[in-house]
Design an enzyme around this catalytic site. Structure first.
Site, PDB file in Angstrom:
ATOM      1  N   GLY A 132      -5.365 -14.977 107.799  1.00 14.73           N
ATOM      2  CA  GLY A 132      -5.844 -13.874 107.320  1.00 14.73           C
ATOM      3  C   GLY A 132      -5.495 -12.666 107.357  1.00 14.73           C
ATOM      4  N   GLU A 245      14.931  -5.516 103.560  1.00 15.03           N
ATOM      5  CA  GLU A 245      14.326  -6.713 103.173  1.00 15.03           C
ATOM      6  C   GLU A 245      13.909  -6.594 101.553  1.00 15.03           C
ATOM      7  OE1 GLU A 245      10.118  -9.371 103.416  1.00 15.03           O
ATOM      8  OE2 GLU A 245      10.537  -7.776 104.939  1.00 15.03           O
ATOM      9  N   ARG A 246      13.343  -5.361 101.302  1.00 12.04           N
ATOM     10  CA  ARG A 246      13.236  -5.254  99.865  1.00 12.04           C
ATOM     11  C   ARG A 246      14.130  -5.100  99.098  1.00 12.04           C
ATOM     12  NH1 ARG A 246       7.892  -1.722 102.333  1.00 12.04           N
ATOM     13  NH2 ARG A 246       6.581  -3.766 102.650  1.00 12.04           N
ATOM     14  N   HIS A 341      12.549 -19.103  73.950  1.00 15.70           N
ATOM     15  CA  HIS A 341      13.262 -20.394  73.913  1.00 15.70           C
ATOM     16  C   HIS A 341      12.300 -21.520  73.061  1.00 15.70           C
ATOM     17  CE1 HIS A 341      16.097 -19.457  76.930  1.00 15.70           C
ATOM     18  NE2 HIS A 341      16.759 -20.543  76.710  1.00 15.70           N
ATOM     19  N   GLY A 343       9.295 -24.227  72.601  1.00 17.09           N
ATOM     20  CA  GLY A 343       9.122 -25.650  73.373  1.00 17.09           C
ATOM     21  C   GLY A 343      10.100 -25.948  74.455  1.00 17.09           C
TER      22      GLY A 343
END
Length: 382
Positions: A132, A245-246, A341, A343
């Site tokens: 949460g 970290e970023r 690119h 398909g």
């Protein structure tokens, strides 16, 4: 535009990284992806070759090298071989776990954990996110309460990178309900501690070889020696380590932008339609021109951020600017390159197809784009 970030020593190091990747990663990467697991032995070899952990002091088995440009070289070379699951684990060790262990540990803790990281025998993880609680760290519900000289840790974490493989896990927990932002602390939970259980290896749309897990802590008894940093300063410790970290997200993102763009550029001038290379059509040329320009401009910002980090001047706001913009750029580059690119871009034998799912997470982990904008916006209002 020619870059001037690197010196000769970095280019010599680059050759060593390339040789390591061709020998130890490229032949096995397909199997790792299929098995959803990276052989632990590769980290022992990686540490031996100085692919990560360079910043560990010599007395603990490292090189004591603080220059972040070496870390950038590794990110660029891994991007070239499209081993993005391996790239994330290396980043997790260098840009997260080791950064905490180097900055916040006592001498005794350094002796316990750093030699294992320097040899590649210990793998670490950082456990902040809960079912949460994502970006809102103040919503952490995992608790640690005192019991004599020990702590009793209880709670649950999710989306933990390397959670299955990790030997040590840095866990953020609430230690004082009444202390507000000063009521959180960090602890190191070690493999085999009673009450520490690993849940599912989570199914992801990308990065299959990089394990991501649920972790459970049921009355895990931790000695005081497993408190990391200062009691009550857990949130401050987390916030102070977010710039690196970023930055780690930014260097991976721009490295992948460069590689995927170059592969797409070549494809566009090899692939023919209506009697000519598709790159000769103005619409395609303009699209390539826009991507090339934006990538070069953003590359300059990332290079400057690396220099700022080396100088101890990379702010949380500047790191947030880079993280959101470069990761969002990567998302657009990958999408447009896949479209060019046609398909073939949807076929997993092409790196662009795998990158489409492997890189999508970068606008989410390390703080979502919305959170990065909130950090920047608050700074503007101050």
């Amino acid at each position: 535009m020619e870059r001037d970030l690197y010196d000769d020593v970095h280019e010599q190091y680059r050759e060593a990284v390339r040789e390591f990747l061709q020998r130890e990663v490229v032949p096995h990467h397909g199997r790792w992806e299929a098995e959803r697991w990276i052989d632990r032995s590769v980290y022992v070899e990686a540490a031996k070759q100085g692919i990560y952990g360079l910043q560990i002091p010599e007395e603990y088995g490292g090189a004591g090298e603080q220059d972040y440009r070496f870390r950038f070289v590794v990110a660029e070379e891994i991007a070239k071989v499209h081993a993005l699951s391996f790239a994330l684990t290396v980043s997790l060790q260098d840009d997260l776990v080791l950064h905490y262990l180097l900055d916040l540990t006592t001498d005794e803790q350094k002796q316990r954990w750093l030699p294992g990281f320097a040899s590649g025998e210990l793998i670490g993880a950082l456990a902040m996110t809960e079912p949460g609680t994502g970006s809102d760290l103040r919503g952490i519900r995992t608790t640690a309460r005192r019991d004599g000289d020990d702590w009793i840790l209880s709670g649950q974490k999710t989306f933990i990178s390397s959670g299955i493989m990790a030997d040590v896990v840095i866990v953020a927990a609430r230690t004082d309900e009444s202390a507000g932002s000063k009521g959180y602390s960090l602890f190191v939970v070690e493999n085999g501690m009673p009450g520490f259980e690993r849940g599912r290896k989570l199914e992801k749309i990308g990065l299959p070889a990089q394990d991501t897990a649920e972790l459970y802590f049921e009355d895990v008894r931790l000695p005081q020696a497993n408190l990391l940093g200062t009691e009550g300063r857990g949130l401050q410790h987390l916030m102070s380590h977010l710039p690196r970290e970023r930055l780690g997200v930014s260097i991976k993102a721009i490295a992948n932008c460069q590689v995927l763009f170059e592969e797409t550029r070549r494809y566009c001038f090899d692939r023919k339609a209506f009697g000519q290379p598709i790159g000769d059509f103005q619409a395609v040329r303009f699209e390539l021109a826009e991507l090339a320009t934006e990538i070069d401009i953003v590359q300059a910002y990332v290079d400057k951020s690396v220099r700022a980090f080396n100088a101890g001047k990379l702010t949380a706001v500047d790191a947030a600017k880079g993280k959101w913009y470069v990761s969002e750029l990567q998302k657009r580059v990958v999408d447009q390159c896949l479209q060019l690119h046609g398909g073939y871009g949807y076929m997993t034998e092409y790196p662009i197809a795998r990158a489409f799912v492997d890189t999508r997470i970068q606008t989410i982990y390390g703080g979502t784009t919305a959170i990065m904008k909130e950090i920047i916006g608050r700074d503007l209002a101050s």
